[in-house]
Design a protein around this motif. Structure first.
Motif, PDB file in Angstrom:
ATOM      1  N   PRO A  27       8.938  -3.587  10.624  1.00 26.49           N
ATOM      2  CA  PRO A  27       9.582  -4.574   9.749  1.00 26.49           C
ATOM      3  C   PRO A  27      10.348  -5.666  10.498  1.00 26.49           C
ATOM      4  CG  PRO A  27      10.631  -2.404   9.543  1.00 26.49           C
ATOM      5  CD  PRO A  27       9.368  -2.209  10.300  1.00 26.49           C
ATOM      6  N   GLN A  52      -3.590  -3.975   6.288  1.00 31.01           N
ATOM      7  CA  GLN A  52      -2.430  -3.115   6.492  1.00 31.01           C
ATOM      8  C   GLN A  52      -1.178  -3.922   6.832  1.00 31.01           C
ATOM      9  OE1 GLN A  52      -3.532  -0.302   9.526  1.00 31.01           O
ATOM     10  NE2 GLN A  52      -5.039   0.751   8.241  1.00 31.01           N
ATOM     11  N   ASN A  55       0.030  -5.773   3.719  1.00 24.42           N
ATOM     12  CA  ASN A  55       0.660  -4.832   2.788  1.00 24.42           C
ATOM     13  C   ASN A  55       2.073  -4.471   3.258  1.00 24.42           C
ATOM     14  OD1 ASN A  55      -1.547  -4.781   1.088  1.00 24.42           O
ATOM     15  ND2 ASN A  55      -2.402  -2.890   1.941  1.00 24.42           N
ATOM     16  N   ALA A  56       2.201  -4.242   4.570  1.00 24.43           N
ATOM     17  CA  ALA A  56       3.522  -3.927   5.116  1.00 24.43           C
ATOM     18  C   ALA A  56       4.471  -5.108   4.948  1.00 24.43           C
ATOM     19  CB  ALA A  56       3.404  -3.549   6.591  1.00 24.43           C
ATOM     20  N   ALA A  58       4.359  -7.433   2.657  1.00 27.64           N
ATOM     21  CA  ALA A  58       4.727  -7.526   1.238  1.00 27.64           C
ATOM     22  C   ALA A  58       5.801  -6.498   0.890  1.00 27.64           C
ATOM     23  CB  ALA A  58       3.490  -7.328   0.368  1.00 27.64           C
ATOM     24  N   GLN A  59       5.683  -5.309   1.452  1.00 30.36           N
ATOM     25  CA  GLN A  59       6.661  -4.253   1.210  1.00 30.36           C
ATOM     26  C   GLN A  59       8.057  -4.676   1.659  1.00 30.36           C
ATOM     27  OE1 GLN A  59       5.675  -0.554   3.144  1.00 30.36           O
ATOM     28  NE2 GLN A  59       7.719   0.312   2.840  1.00 30.36           N
ATOM     29  N   TRP A  60       8.125  -5.426   2.766  1.00 32.56           N
ATOM     30  CA  TRP A  60       9.410  -5.841   3.311  1.00 32.56           C
ATOM     31  C   TRP A  60       9.802  -7.252   2.892  1.00 32.56           C
ATOM     32  CZ3 TRP A  60      12.210  -2.045   5.027  1.00 32.56           C
ATOM     33  CH2 TRP A  60      11.597  -0.911   5.537  1.00 32.56           C
ATOM     34  N   GLY A  61       9.030  -7.859   2.007  1.00 41.39           N
ATOM     35  CA  GLY A  61       9.363  -9.188   1.519  1.00 41.39           C
ATOM     36  C   GLY A  61       9.173 -10.284   2.551  1.00 41.39           C
TER      37      GLY A  61
END
Length: 336
Positions: A27, A52, A55-56, A58-61
């Protein structure tokens, strides 16, 4: 953003670089890569599977706008890389490159050596030892440099030297017990790093417990030989020693202690410690008792620029390290 990081970021924007990030799912790496795009200092090359990574992010904005990708899990990509590499270099077989490049940090070093990236940045998940080992194995060292090292830049309140409150300090993180050739390489690398980053005219002092032969001990020969090696390899550099710390940075002390005409004594802007014990202790002393800010350490000595982040470094500090990395890459290419 503090003033030093702001200055480094502004300078890096003049010649942004392609930065290979092997830890693309981390992150803090994602946030730093996003800032590299937003501040205009670089073009991230994220190593791994694009889906991948996105997606990561997006998860952390994190926005991935401006990111490029290199999927080192793809056999096709690695086969093309191996063919291209072995067409230019003979140090690894095609089979070895294909196998090694499956690891992201190794793939980043191959891309860097092939100049598909201008620099590489890692260290949040890979250890310093991993980063240094792979850089040495694949990228290699600069001519005249025997071992990698680091340069720290200290901003010391109340100090008044040739560069105001700032001093360059090396090596404080990598080479524990340098011999004369190692120490000479550290001096050369530090001069080049300081000139590229800060625009200084380097004045490099090699430190010891003796000034100009005031003491005798077998360990002093390492320092004296290192000065001679630097002068032979890089006669244009201003380098001198052996000096005690006060003789290196205080003109009034240098006037009393230094026995010869020196362009460095009393006005050094880069200090080279004789070993890692002294370097580590010295940096901590000025941080604790002198309330100094220390930037870096900047990994140096490789044929192409590599950055090793501290695992605990916040994103702002990582951005500063990245800006210094991009500046050094531009300097190597002659873009600044």
């Amino acid at each position: 953003m503090n003033e030093f990081i702001r200055r480094m970021t502004e300078k890096a924007k003049a010649a942004p670089g392609r930065i290979a990030f092997p830890e693309a799912l981390n992150p803090d790496i994602l946030r730093t890569a996003e800032l590299a795009v937003r501040t205009g200092i670089g073009f991230p090359i994220m190593l791994g599977v694009r889906e991948q990574i996105e997606n990561a992010a997006a998860q952390w904005g994190v926005s991935t706008e401006g990111f490029d990708y290199y999927d080192c899990s793809s056999e096709e990509n690695r086969r093309e890389l191996a063919e291209e590499y072995t067409a230019v270099y003979e140090d690894f077989s095609e089979k070895a490159v294909f196998r090694k490049a499956k690891d992201p940090v190794r793939a980043a070093m191959f891309l860097l050596k092939l100049q598909k990236a201008d620099c590489a940045a890692a260290g949040k998940e890979y250890s310093t030892g991993d980063v240094v080992f792979e850089a040495m194995s694949i990228v290699g060292l600069q001519e005249g440099v025997e071992s990698p090292s680091s340069l720290g830049i200290a901003d010391i309140p109340g100090f008044c030297g040739p560069e105001g409150t700032m001093l360059g300090l090396a090596d404080c993180a990598i080479t524990a017990q340098p011999d004369a050739k190692d120490l000479a390489g550290i001096a050369i690398s530090s001069a080049e790093t300081a000139k590229a980053l800060l625009g200084w005219e380097p004045r490099v002092a090699l430190l010891s417990f003796s000034t100009c032969g005031s003491s005798e001990h077998e360990s002093l020969e390492v320092v004296r030989k290192a000065v001679g090696i630097v002068r032979r390899l890089r006669p244009e550099l201003k380098v001198d020693g052996e000096f005690q710390l006060d003789s290196a940075i205080l003109p009034e002390v240098a006037a009393k202690k230094v026995k010869w005409e020196s362009e460095v004594a009393g006005k050094a802007n880069i200090l080279i410690f004789p070993n890692l014990h002294a370097g580590n202790i010295g940096v901590k002393l000025i941080q604790i008792f002198g309330h100094a800010n220390a930037y870096g350490p900047v990994l140096q000595g490789f044929a192409r620029p590599v950055c090793d982040f501290s695992r605990s470094a916040p994103v702002e500090e990582m951005l500063g390290n990245l800006a210094m990395l991009v500046i050094r890459a531009a300097s190597q290419k002659g873009d600044c």
